[in-house]
Enzyme design. Sequence first.
Site, PDB file in Angstrom:
ATOM      1  N   ARG A  46       0.837  -1.208   0.000  1.00 38.82           N
ATOM      2  CA  ARG A  46       0.000   0.000   0.000  1.00 38.82           C
ATOM      3  C   ARG A  46       0.869   1.254   0.000  1.00 38.82           C
ATOM      4  O   ARG A  46       0.524   2.264  -0.582  1.00 38.82           O
ATOM      5  CB  ARG A  46      -0.944  -0.007   1.195  1.00 38.82           C
ATOM      6  N   LYS A 153      -6.093 -18.164   4.394  1.00 36.43           N
ATOM      7  CA  LYS A 153      -7.112 -18.281   5.414  1.00 36.43           C
ATOM      8  C   LYS A 153      -7.023 -17.079   6.342  1.00 36.43           C
ATOM      9  O   LYS A 153      -6.001 -16.414   6.327  1.00 36.43           O
ATOM     10  CB  LYS A 153      -6.957 -19.592   6.172  1.00 36.43           C
ATOM     11  N   ASP A 182      -5.261 -24.039   2.477  1.00 36.58           N
ATOM     12  CA  ASP A 182      -5.237 -24.530   3.846  1.00 36.58           C
ATOM     13  C   ASP A 182      -3.898 -25.238   3.974  1.00 36.58           C
ATOM     14  O   ASP A 182      -3.673 -26.267   3.325  1.00 36.58           O
ATOM     15  CB  ASP A 182      -6.389 -25.512   4.088  1.00 36.58           C
ATOM     16  N   HIS A 183      -3.011 -24.701   4.782  1.00 36.59           N
ATOM     17  CA  HIS A 183      -1.628 -25.214   4.728  1.00 36.59           C
ATOM     18  C   HIS A 183      -1.530 -26.665   5.207  1.00 36.59           C
ATOM     19  O   HIS A 183      -0.542 -27.331   4.952  1.00 36.59           O
ATOM     20  CB  HIS A 183      -0.669 -24.299   5.484  1.00 36.59           C
ATOM     21  N   LYS A 187       0.970 -30.626   3.921  1.00 39.19           N
ATOM     22  CA  LYS A 187       1.757 -31.544   4.751  1.00 39.19           C
ATOM     23  C   LYS A 187       1.759 -32.944   4.133  1.00 39.19           C
ATOM     24  O   LYS A 187       0.709 -33.473   3.793  1.00 39.19           O
ATOM     25  CB  LYS A 187       1.175 -31.613   6.169  1.00 39.19           C
ATOM     26  N   GLU A 221      -1.185 -27.672  20.692  1.00 42.46           N
ATOM     27  CA  GLU A 221      -0.026 -26.804  20.466  1.00 42.46           C
ATOM     28  C   GLU A 221       0.550 -26.330  21.779  1.00 42.46           C
ATOM     29  O   GLU A 221      -0.186 -26.091  22.742  1.00 42.46           O
ATOM     30  CB  GLU A 221      -0.443 -25.581  19.648  1.00 42.46           C
ATOM     31  N   ASP A 240     -10.254 -20.752  14.400  1.00 41.24           N
ATOM     32  CA  ASP A 240      -8.876 -20.729  13.910  1.00 41.24           C
ATOM     33  C   ASP A 240      -8.460 -22.089  13.342  1.00 41.24           C
ATOM     34  O   ASP A 240      -7.673 -22.154  12.409  1.00 41.24           O
ATOM     35  CB  ASP A 240      -7.953 -20.330  15.081  1.00 41.24           C
ATOM     36  N   HIS A 245      -8.360 -26.668   9.335  1.00 42.18           N
ATOM     37  CA  HIS A 245      -7.335 -27.706   9.468  1.00 42.18           C
ATOM     38  C   HIS A 245      -7.900 -29.051   9.962  1.00 42.18           C
ATOM     39  O   HIS A 245      -7.629 -30.104   9.385  1.00 42.18           O
ATOM     40  CB  HIS A 245      -6.237 -27.250  10.412  1.00 42.18           C
ATOM     41  N   LYS A 345      -4.256 -24.209  22.598  1.00 39.80           N
ATOM     42  CA  LYS A 345      -2.962 -23.512  22.685  1.00 39.80           C
ATOM     43  C   LYS A 345      -2.416 -23.671  24.101  1.00 39.80           C
ATOM     44  O   LYS A 345      -3.166 -23.926  25.040  1.00 39.80           O
ATOM     45  CB  LYS A 345      -3.168 -22.018  22.428  1.00 39.80           C
ATOM     46  N   LYS A 350       3.235 -30.740  22.025  1.00 38.18           N
ATOM     47  CA  LYS A 350       2.799 -30.452  20.653  1.00 38.18           C
ATOM     48  C   LYS A 350       2.471 -31.792  20.013  1.00 38.18           C
ATOM     49  O   LYS A 350       3.311 -32.695  19.968  1.00 38.18           O
ATOM     50  CB  LYS A 350       3.937 -29.738  19.903  1.00 38.18           C
TER      51      LYS A 350
HETATM   52  C1  BG6 Z   1      -2.707 -21.579  11.737  1.00 38.59           C
HETATM   53  C2  BG6 Z   1      -3.370 -20.988  12.933  1.00 38.59           C
HETATM   54  O1  BG6 Z   1      -3.584 -21.603  10.644  1.00 38.59           O
HETATM   55  O2  BG6 Z   1      -2.286 -22.907  12.024  1.00 38.59           O
HETATM   56  C3  BG6 Z   1      -2.400 -20.967  14.109  1.00 38.59           C
HETATM   57  O3  BG6 Z   1      -3.821 -19.657  12.666  1.00 38.59           O
HETATM   58  C4  BG6 Z   1      -1.861 -22.360  14.349  1.00 38.59           C
HETATM   59  O4  BG6 Z   1      -3.035 -20.465  15.275  1.00 38.59           O
HETATM   60  C5  BG6 Z   1      -1.331 -22.990  13.069  1.00 38.59           C
HETATM   61  O5  BG6 Z   1      -0.828 -22.257  15.298  1.00 38.59           O
HETATM   62  C6  BG6 Z   1      -1.004 -24.458  13.295  1.00 38.59           C
HETATM   63  O6  BG6 Z   1      -0.322 -24.965  12.201  1.00 38.59           O
HETATM   64  P1  BG6 Z   1       0.695 -26.192  12.365  1.00 38.59           P
HETATM   65  O7  BG6 Z   1       1.141 -26.457  10.971  1.00 38.59           O
HETATM   66  O8  BG6 Z   1       1.787 -25.712  13.274  1.00 38.59           O
HETATM   67  O9  BG6 Z   1      -0.086 -27.308  12.981  1.00 38.59           O
END
Ligand code: BG6
Length: 496
Positions: A46, A153, A182-183, A187, A221, A240, A245, A345, A350
């Site tokens: 911007r 997202k 969606d990451h 994986k 997490e 979230d 996910h 969280k 983890k």
């Molecule tokens: C994100 C969330 O999309 O995914 C985060 O916004 C979260 O809050 C994260 O920590 C978790 O991703 P991963 O790959 O570490 O399980």
Amino acid sequence: KKPDPCTFVIFGVTGDLTHRLVIPSLYNLAATNLLPDSFCVVGVARNGMSNDNLRESLMKGLRQFATRNVDEAIARKLLECVTCVEADPKDPASFDKMRDQINKLEAARKTGGNRLFYLATPPNAFAPISRELGRTGLLAEENGAWRRLVVEKPFGTDLASAKALNAELLKIVDEHQIYRIDHYLGKETVQNILVLRFANGMFEPIWNRNHIDHIQITVDEKLGVGHRGSFYDATGALRDMVPNHLFQLLSLVAMEPPARFDAYTVRSEKAEVLAAVQTQSEEEALKNSVRGQYVGGKIGDTKIEDYRKTEDVKPGSTTETYAAIKLTIDNWRWAGVPFYLRTGKALGIKRTEVAIKFKQAPFSMFSCTAVDRLSQNYLIISIEPTEGITLQFNTKVPGPTISIDGVEMKFRYKDYFKAEPSTGYETLIYDCMIGDNILFQRADSVEAGWQAVQPFLDAWKKAGAKGLENYKAGSEGPAEADELLTRDGRHWRKLG
Ligand code: BG6
């Protein structure tokens, strides 16, 4: 295969996501020779800056976040492709100017007019930017050139807003042009769920209500909310993590076998199973859920303060940092099989896994054995901390008497395959460039996901602080989450 020549336009080029993931992924693709031969990156900000300043900032990010040693020559070649462009959707003239700049760059770089617009911005910018891209014709597919829109997202904040955003985008582009990221789908282990189920003959025949007692999906997490207070406090654990996910995991585990491995068929099956998740009444949703918020504690040696004391979090916040819900899927395969989902969280460990619990043997003739040590017959698809698959079963303990103990058959990715560490985004970005949207969310899946969680959102909003449990940072989450299963005669899978 190398992607077609293209222009990669990044909105939000000065942001965290670009520095932490997008550029390091492009670097990894460059290092493995998977970027197009003719390529250019347009970084949209911007407030504009010089190309040199932008390149320098991206280089700094790359040094910090690269997943492999940075080869200066490759990095320099990549960053030389970056041009900074100033544009703000509030100022239409800036988009007109940007169109002309892109046209010129494309001619110079010979990218053939193929364009990918990556929205690495806060979600409230998705619609305004797309509208301007539509108005200026930058997204119109013409003369055989492709035009794609990559949306990060969160996609909406509830069912109504997700529907509105889909409707808005679909006025501008066709579904095949939209890549909703969606990451989790980047994986390896998540993608491997399809291979495990459908490239082996022995799992699918027992993958149903006749043999499976229930399924647990856990994303625990350790990290607290950190500096994301303002985003997180308006979002919460459910929004979230769950409709995106956790539902990716759920849909891959629960979908019917697709007849073909193509984007249309696979995504249709995923959407179908999500649409079959029973929509609960608010009353049922309250009964079938537990939400919690962390209070100060310790995770390892790190002290974590109360969620409510986090920067940018309201002192009286009722936002959940832990959510556990029970769902059912109304179809022939899964009728009566509960799916328990949990995520939180600031927990002690983890762990990301799908645990499939098979029914116990119908009759045990080994009555005088160490029954309490009988294995639970779980198949565990583990994503964190170790990527792999574990099967738990019972075996005879050596010795003259019949005594039984649970053992594990373990497959760990790292024992078999040597993969270079990656950001997890490479596959997704590469797929956008080659036009394969199998690993991206389609509009109907996104909406089905929100539909399934909406009753929980509504019920929790009405309940406010009532029913919000506290849990200590570093613990396993609120004790009430155990009751969600114990009242069904089940329990969460413990580690060890
Ligand atoms: C994100 C969330 O999309 O995914 C985060 O916004 C979260 O809050 C994260 O920590 C978790 O991703 P991963 O790959 O570490 O399980």
